[in-house]
Each structure stands twice: as C-alpha cells, then as structure tokens.
Write a protein that holds these residues in place. Structure first.
Motif: not given
Length: 193
Positions: A1-21
C-alpha cells in the motif's frame, strides 16, 4: 500500500520520535511505499489564512499552499498518525493539517448543505499516540483525540476501513520496561499492517 505517515512532534530525541522512526522502518520493511510527512521538519504552517477561510468552500488550485499536502493525502491508500496528546487534544500542527488539508472536495463533499465523507482512497487507518496522564483521566475528559480518530476519521475514510488506536497512557510515570512493551506492540501492529 501507499501509506502516508503523519508525524507531529518537535523533539527528535523524544519517545514519540523513536516510535515514528520505528513505524516508518517497519512499514517499509513490510514492503509498503511510505510517504513520511514530518510536519515539524517540513515546517508545515498550521494557521489557516484569511484567504483560505474566505475560499474554504471553493475549489482550490495547484497554487494553493496546501495543494502538495492534498496531493499526498489523495495518493495514499492508508494513513498512520504518530503524535503526542497535549491538553487532551492534537498538537496544533496536526490540528492545522486537518483544518487546512481535509477540505471540501478532498475529505468530504457538500450536498444540499450536508457533508458527505469522500476520502475513500484511504482503506486503513492507525494512530499511535502518547498521553502524559492516565487512561482514567483521559476518559474523564471524554478522550477527544480517541473519538476524533475512531469516529470522525473513521466516518471520513472508505466505509468499513479498519481503524486502530494504539495509545500509551501515563507517559509521565513511564519506565524503560513499559515504553519497551508499547514499542513491541506498535512494531507488531506495523508488521501486520
């Protein structure tokens, strides 16, 4: 599938950034074509301009500032959102994306003054999010982000499309072990996506 991932967090070292990666890595490894839309890195402007509001119901053209994002949304077969919940809502940049990109003629059509959902190219949705507080506190507030994904977004995409909501509550009390367990859950969900 073509998947659009929308990511919204300003800190590249955050837990959310790890989840996104991890989300992007797992979806790519599973063979999906991933359009990774990091709203902060792309400097997406969440503010609707006066002109955009005045022309909200009019057909937009290629010169419109949101046009590239509309194109990306319409190319997608699936949508994965990765964001934190702040003040029982979406980060402003993600809310602005919905305001500026989910337009008439894109995510819905107005027929006799009534909105008819039309984002039927999206056949699957997943949200991966974190909350500072507990699930109980979120429930007391009505958990607006969960309802927006599970109800509003579900009603906007292809009828019957599966919608999953993976939430990590009580981030403020998290431990390495609980964060790792959540990442394992998200990894399994992305592998099966």
């Amino acid at each position: 599938m073509n998947i659009l991932v929308l990511y919204a967090h300003p800190v590249e070292t955050s837990f959310n950034a790890g989840l996104h990666r991890m989300i992007v890595e797992r979806l790519t490894a599973a063979g999906h074509a991933v359009d990774d839309c990091d709203l902060y890195a792309e400097a997406f402007d969440p503010r609707m301009t006066r002109d955009e509001r005045l022309n909200y119901h009019n057909q937009r053209g290629a010169a419109d500032a949101a046009a590239p994002y509309v194109e990306r949304l319409l190319r997608a077969d699936a949508l994965v959102l990765s964001y934190p919940v702040w003040n029982y809502g979406f980060p402003a940049i993600l809310k602005g994306f919905f305001d500026r990109v989910f337009l008439p003629g894109v995510s819905f059509k107005l027929v006799d003054g009534k909105a008819q959902p039309s984002l039927h190219n999206i056949r699957k949705v997943a949200a991966v999010t974190t909350y500072g507080g507990s699930r109980f506190r979120a429930m007391l507030m009505g958990d607006p982000p969960r309802k927006l994904i599970k109800r509003m977004l579900r009603a906007t995409v292809k009828p019957g499309a599966p919608v999953s909501y993976l939430a990590y509550y009580a981030m403020n009390l998290s431990t390495d072990q609980t964060r790792k367990a959540f990442m394992t859950k998200v990894a399994a969900s992305m592998d099966a996506f």
